[in-house]
Design a protein around this motif. Structure first.
Motif, PDB file in Angstrom:
ATOM      1  N   GLY A 192      77.523  45.236 -65.633  1.00  0.00           N
ATOM      2  CA  GLY A 192      77.135  46.022 -64.186  1.00  0.00           C
ATOM      3  C   GLY A 192      76.380  47.376 -64.246  1.00  0.00           C
ATOM      4  N   VAL A 193      75.792  47.672 -63.034  1.00  0.00           N
ATOM      5  CA  VAL A 193      74.899  48.844 -63.035  1.00  0.00           C
ATOM      6  C   VAL A 193      75.303  49.615 -61.776  1.00  0.00           C
ATOM      7  CG1 VAL A 193      72.808  49.702 -62.686  1.00  0.00           C
ATOM      8  CG2 VAL A 193      73.020  47.611 -64.013  1.00  0.00           C
ATOM      9  N   LEU A 194      75.679  50.818 -61.848  1.00  0.00           N
ATOM     10  CA  LEU A 194      76.194  51.700 -60.633  1.00  0.00           C
ATOM     11  C   LEU A 194      74.771  52.370 -60.248  1.00  0.00           C
ATOM     12  CD1 LEU A 194      77.913  53.211 -58.732  1.00  0.00           C
ATOM     13  CD2 LEU A 194      78.395  54.776 -60.593  1.00  0.00           C
ATOM     14  N   VAL A 195      74.446  52.108 -59.035  1.00  0.00           N
ATOM     15  CA  VAL A 195      73.486  53.039 -58.421  1.00  0.00           C
ATOM     16  C   VAL A 195      74.005  54.061 -57.690  1.00  0.00           C
ATOM     17  CG1 VAL A 195      71.442  52.961 -56.777  1.00  0.00           C
ATOM     18  CG2 VAL A 195      71.990  50.954 -58.250  1.00  0.00           C
ATOM     19  N   PRO A 196      74.202  55.236 -57.832  1.00  0.00           N
ATOM     20  CA  PRO A 196      74.974  56.416 -57.450  1.00  0.00           C
ATOM     21  C   PRO A 196      74.578  56.505 -55.902  1.00  0.00           C
ATOM     22  CG  PRO A 196      74.167  57.052 -59.593  1.00  0.00           C
ATOM     23  CD  PRO A 196      73.385  55.898 -59.117  1.00  0.00           C
ATOM     24  N   GLY A 197      75.936  56.707 -55.030  1.00  0.00           N
ATOM     25  CA  GLY A 197      75.623  56.737 -53.667  1.00  0.00           C
ATOM     26  C   GLY A 197      75.206  55.652 -52.951  1.00  0.00           C
ATOM     27  N   LEU A 198      75.028  54.295 -53.718  1.00  0.00           N
ATOM     28  CA  LEU A 198      74.666  52.949 -53.033  1.00  0.00           C
ATOM     29  C   LEU A 198      75.966  52.086 -53.255  1.00  0.00           C
ATOM     30  CD1 LEU A 198      72.684  51.674 -51.178  1.00  0.00           C
ATOM     31  CD2 LEU A 198      71.712  51.234 -53.173  1.00  0.00           C
ATOM     32  N   GLY A 199      75.780  51.598 -54.422  1.00  0.00           N
ATOM     33  CA  GLY A 199      76.955  50.756 -54.865  1.00  0.00           C
ATOM     34  C   GLY A 199      76.606  50.023 -56.293  1.00  0.00           C
ATOM     35  N   THR A 200      77.546  49.208 -56.741  1.00  0.00           N
ATOM     36  CA  THR A 200      77.478  48.576 -57.908  1.00  0.00           C
ATOM     37  C   THR A 200      77.350  47.031 -58.100  1.00  0.00           C
ATOM     38  OG1 THR A 200      79.167  50.007 -58.842  1.00  0.00           O
ATOM     39  CG2 THR A 200      78.719  48.211 -60.129  1.00  0.00           C
ATOM     40  N   PHE A 201      76.139  46.729 -58.804  1.00  0.00           N
ATOM     41  CA  PHE A 201      75.770  45.228 -59.073  1.00  0.00           C
ATOM     42  C   PHE A 201      76.459  44.730 -60.577  1.00  0.00           C
ATOM     43  CE2 PHE A 201      72.093  47.007 -56.780  1.00  0.00           C
ATOM     44  CZ  PHE A 201      71.851  45.978 -55.857  1.00  0.00           C
ATOM     45  N   ALA A 202      77.117  43.687 -60.284  1.00  0.00           N
ATOM     46  CA  ALA A 202      77.703  43.120 -61.466  1.00  0.00           C
ATOM     47  C   ALA A 202      77.665  41.432 -61.113  1.00  0.00           C
ATOM     48  CB  ALA A 202      79.130  43.410 -61.503  1.00  0.00           C
ATOM     49  N   VAL A 203      77.966  40.984 -62.631  1.00  0.00           N
ATOM     50  CA  VAL A 203      78.220  39.442 -62.311  1.00  0.00           C
ATOM     51  C   VAL A 203      79.358  39.090 -62.845  1.00  0.00           C
ATOM     52  CG1 VAL A 203      77.436  37.439 -63.766  1.00  0.00           C
ATOM     53  CG2 VAL A 203      75.875  39.150 -63.098  1.00  0.00           C
ATOM     54  N   VAL A 204      80.190  38.136 -62.084  1.00  0.00           N
ATOM     55  CA  VAL A 204      81.255  37.597 -62.137  1.00  0.00           C
ATOM     56  C   VAL A 204      81.672  36.228 -62.571  1.00  0.00           C
ATOM     57  CG1 VAL A 204      82.284  39.321 -60.516  1.00  0.00           C
ATOM     58  CG2 VAL A 204      81.685  37.136 -59.862  1.00  0.00           C
ATOM     59  N   HIS A 205      82.639  35.981 -63.357  1.00  0.00           N
ATOM     60  CA  HIS A 205      83.025  34.544 -63.742  1.00  0.00           C
ATOM     61  C   HIS A 205      84.266  34.116 -63.075  1.00  0.00           C
ATOM     62  CE1 HIS A 205      80.129  34.684 -67.619  1.00  0.00           C
ATOM     63  NE2 HIS A 205      80.230  35.915 -67.202  1.00  0.00           N
ATOM     64  N   GLU A 206      84.070  32.756 -62.297  1.00  0.00           N
ATOM     65  CA  GLU A 206      84.934  32.553 -61.494  1.00  0.00           C
ATOM     66  C   GLU A 206      85.290  30.836 -61.924  1.00  0.00           C
ATOM     67  OE1 GLU A 206      83.957  32.928 -57.452  1.00  0.00           O
ATOM     68  OE2 GLU A 206      84.186  35.178 -57.324  1.00  0.00           O
ATOM     69  N   GLN A 207      86.638  30.722 -61.994  1.00  0.00           N
ATOM     70  CA  GLN A 207      86.877  29.182 -62.097  1.00  0.00           C
ATOM     71  C   GLN A 207      87.155  28.669 -60.961  1.00  0.00           C
ATOM     72  OE1 GLN A 207      89.344  28.585 -65.550  1.00  0.00           O
ATOM     73  NE2 GLN A 207      90.634  27.159 -64.524  1.00  0.00           N
ATOM     74  N   ILE A 208      86.586  27.267 -60.579  1.00  0.00           N
ATOM     75  CA  ILE A 208      86.533  26.722 -59.496  1.00  0.00           C
ATOM     76  C   ILE A 208      87.400  25.201 -59.790  1.00  0.00           C
ATOM     77  CG2 ILE A 208      85.837  25.727 -57.284  1.00  0.00           C
ATOM     78  CD1 ILE A 208      85.550  28.987 -57.694  1.00  0.00           C
ATOM     79  N   ASN A 209      88.517  25.075 -59.215  1.00  0.00           N
ATOM     80  CA  ASN A 209      88.876  23.653 -59.562  1.00  0.00           C
ATOM     81  C   ASN A 209      88.570  22.525 -58.483  1.00  0.00           C
ATOM     82  OD1 ASN A 209      90.759  24.712 -61.595  1.00  0.00           O
ATOM     83  ND2 ASN A 209      92.153  25.488 -60.161  1.00  0.00           N
ATOM     84  N   GLY A 210      87.905  21.591 -59.064  1.00  0.00           N
ATOM     85  CA  GLY A 210      87.269  20.532 -58.045  1.00  0.00           C
ATOM     86  C   GLY A 210      88.329  19.403 -58.134  1.00  0.00           C
ATOM     87  N   THR A 211      87.811  18.176 -57.336  1.00  0.00           N
ATOM     88  CA  THR A 211      88.827  17.310 -57.529  1.00  0.00           C
ATOM     89  C   THR A 211      88.827  16.445 -58.818  1.00  0.00           C
ATOM     90  OG1 THR A 211      86.617  16.012 -56.673  1.00  0.00           O
ATOM     91  CG2 THR A 211      88.311  17.090 -54.785  1.00  0.00           C
ATOM     92  N   GLU A 212      87.654  16.543 -59.454  1.00  0.00           N
ATOM     93  CA  GLU A 212      87.555  15.820 -60.765  1.00  0.00           C
ATOM     94  C   GLU A 212      87.466  16.786 -62.026  1.00  0.00           C
ATOM     95  OE1 GLU A 212      84.704  12.862 -60.555  1.00  0.00           O
ATOM     96  OE2 GLU A 212      85.547  11.609 -58.933  1.00  0.00           O
ATOM     97  N   GLU A 213      86.950  17.681 -61.660  1.00  0.00           N
ATOM     98  CA  GLU A 213      86.827  18.806 -62.852  1.00  0.00           C
ATOM     99  C   GLU A 213      86.817  20.195 -62.518  1.00  0.00           C
ATOM    100  OE1 GLU A 213      82.669  18.866 -64.330  1.00  0.00           O
ATOM    101  OE2 GLU A 213      81.968  17.736 -62.692  1.00  0.00           O
ATOM    102  N   VAL A 214      86.841  21.217 -63.496  1.00  0.00           N
ATOM    103  CA  VAL A 214      86.978  22.457 -63.498  1.00  0.00           C
ATOM    104  C   VAL A 214      85.276  23.198 -63.530  1.00  0.00           C
ATOM    105  CG1 VAL A 214      88.234  24.607 -64.117  1.00  0.00           C
ATOM    106  CG2 VAL A 214      89.496  22.490 -63.976  1.00  0.00           C
ATOM    107  N   TYR A 215      85.137  24.030 -62.666  1.00  0.00           N
ATOM    108  CA  TYR A 215      83.859  24.456 -62.744  1.00  0.00           C
ATOM    109  C   TYR A 215      83.819  25.983 -63.258  1.00  0.00           C
ATOM    110  CZ  TYR A 215      82.052  20.452 -59.926  1.00  0.00           C
ATOM    111  OH  TYR A 215      82.093  19.282 -59.538  1.00  0.00           O
ATOM    112  N   VAL A 216      83.215  26.577 -64.135  1.00  0.00           N
ATOM    113  CA  VAL A 216      83.011  28.031 -64.428  1.00  0.00           C
ATOM    114  C   VAL A 216      81.739  28.496 -63.766  1.00  0.00           C
ATOM    115  CG1 VAL A 216      83.366  29.971 -66.029  1.00  0.00           C
ATOM    116  CG2 VAL A 216      84.780  27.528 -66.269  1.00  0.00           C
ATOM    117  N   VAL A 217      81.903  29.326 -62.796  1.00  0.00           N
ATOM    118  CA  VAL A 217      80.792  29.882 -62.123  1.00  0.00           C
ATOM    119  C   VAL A 217      80.468  31.161 -62.669  1.00  0.00           C
ATOM    120  CG1 VAL A 217      79.672  30.133 -60.084  1.00  0.00           C
ATOM    121  CG2 VAL A 217      81.316  28.306 -60.257  1.00  0.00           C
TER     122      VAL A 217
END
Length: 270
Positions: A48-73
């Motif tokens: 992630g990167v903090l831009v002081p006074g504005l906010g933070t950019f980052a990348v998150v990993h999310e696990q989504i359970n589908g009807t037939e398979e699991v997605y890692v986003v």
């Protein structure tokens, strides 16, 4: 330059923007394009990167359970971190960044080497642009803040949020790109973005211009309200470590060597 506007400040406020008054619109945009490139580079490394006074950019990993398979986003997020006094009447989404993500500060030396400007000038441009942006929000003006190849921090219906480009999301997601697109707030190409490059066409009247495409002009007007915001911004961004960067005007009864006396008790009526 397309989408450039003129922003007027007073002579007393000019001491808050010494760097921006020395830079052209083209130079300011070039600095922020390099900042965007640095942010995107770190996000691709799962940092992630903090831009002081504005906010933070980052990348998150999310696990989504589908009807037939699991997605890692793998998708980008932005956590807003501005002075609350600048966000009155505005709503912004709550974003939680996992604690195991390494947050990097802006590397001004790297940014300086990329655009051949001194690190102090790059730092001053970044800090003063964010300060000016906070002024605009506080006065109920809603400019859109663009980050090249990443997205646009825009305000629609009093909701302030980061809208990412499809190309940014697709470049960060190694698989299941369509799921990542569905879970991420997108910037509609018809609203001023052409192939990931921001333009001024198609913007709403409230977004007549887009940061950081602006040019400062000094006028006679003066707003003490803006000065108070600058004081809070200086404390939040660690300005105290760089004395002399912003010099706020002092009130007449606050001159050096003088102390304002508190009124004593009133004498009895007799």
């Amino acid at each position: 330059m397309e989408g450039c506007c003129t922003i007027s400040i007073s002579k007393k406020q000019s001491c808050l923007f010494p760097t921006l008054l020395r830079l052209s619109t083209k130079e300011v945009v070039a600095i922020w394009d390099v900042v965007s490139a640095y942010v995107l580079r770190q996000m691709k490394l799962d940092k992630g990167v903090l831009v002081p006074g504005l906010g933070t950019f980052a990348v998150v990993h999310e696990q989504i359970n589908g009807t037939e398979e699991v997605y890692v986003v793998r998708r980008p997020v932005f956590q807003l971190d501005m002075d609350m006094s600048c966000l009155r009447e505005l709503v912004f989404p709550t974003v939680m960044i996992p604690g195991d993500i390494k947050i990097m500060p802006l590397d001004y030396c790297w940014l300086s080497q990329t655009n051949s400007l001194p690190p102090d000038m790059v730092r001053g441009c970044v800090e003063e642009t964010i300060l000016l942006y906070s002024f605009k929000l506080r006065t109920r003006q809603r400019p859109a803040f663009t980050f090249e190849n990443i997205g646009i921090l825009s305000c629609q219906d009093n909701v302030l949020c980061m809208q990412f480009h499809c190309s940014c999301i697709a470049g960060l997601a190694s698989q299941d790109i369509w799921v990542a697109l569905l879970l991420t707030r997108l910037w509609v190409p018809g609203s001023g973005v052409n192939n990931g490059v921001t333009t001024a066409q198609g913007m709403q009247a409230a977004q007549a211009h887009m940061f950081p495409r602006f040019q400062l002009a000094v006028s006679e007007a003066f707003s003490t309200q803006h000065t108070k915001v600058a004081e809070k911004h200086r404390v939040r961004t660690g300005e105290q470590e760089h004395p002399g960067k912003f010099s706020l005007p002092m009130l007449p009864n606050q001159r050096p060597g003088k102390r304002q006396q508190e009124p004593g008790p009133k004498p009895p009526s007799r």
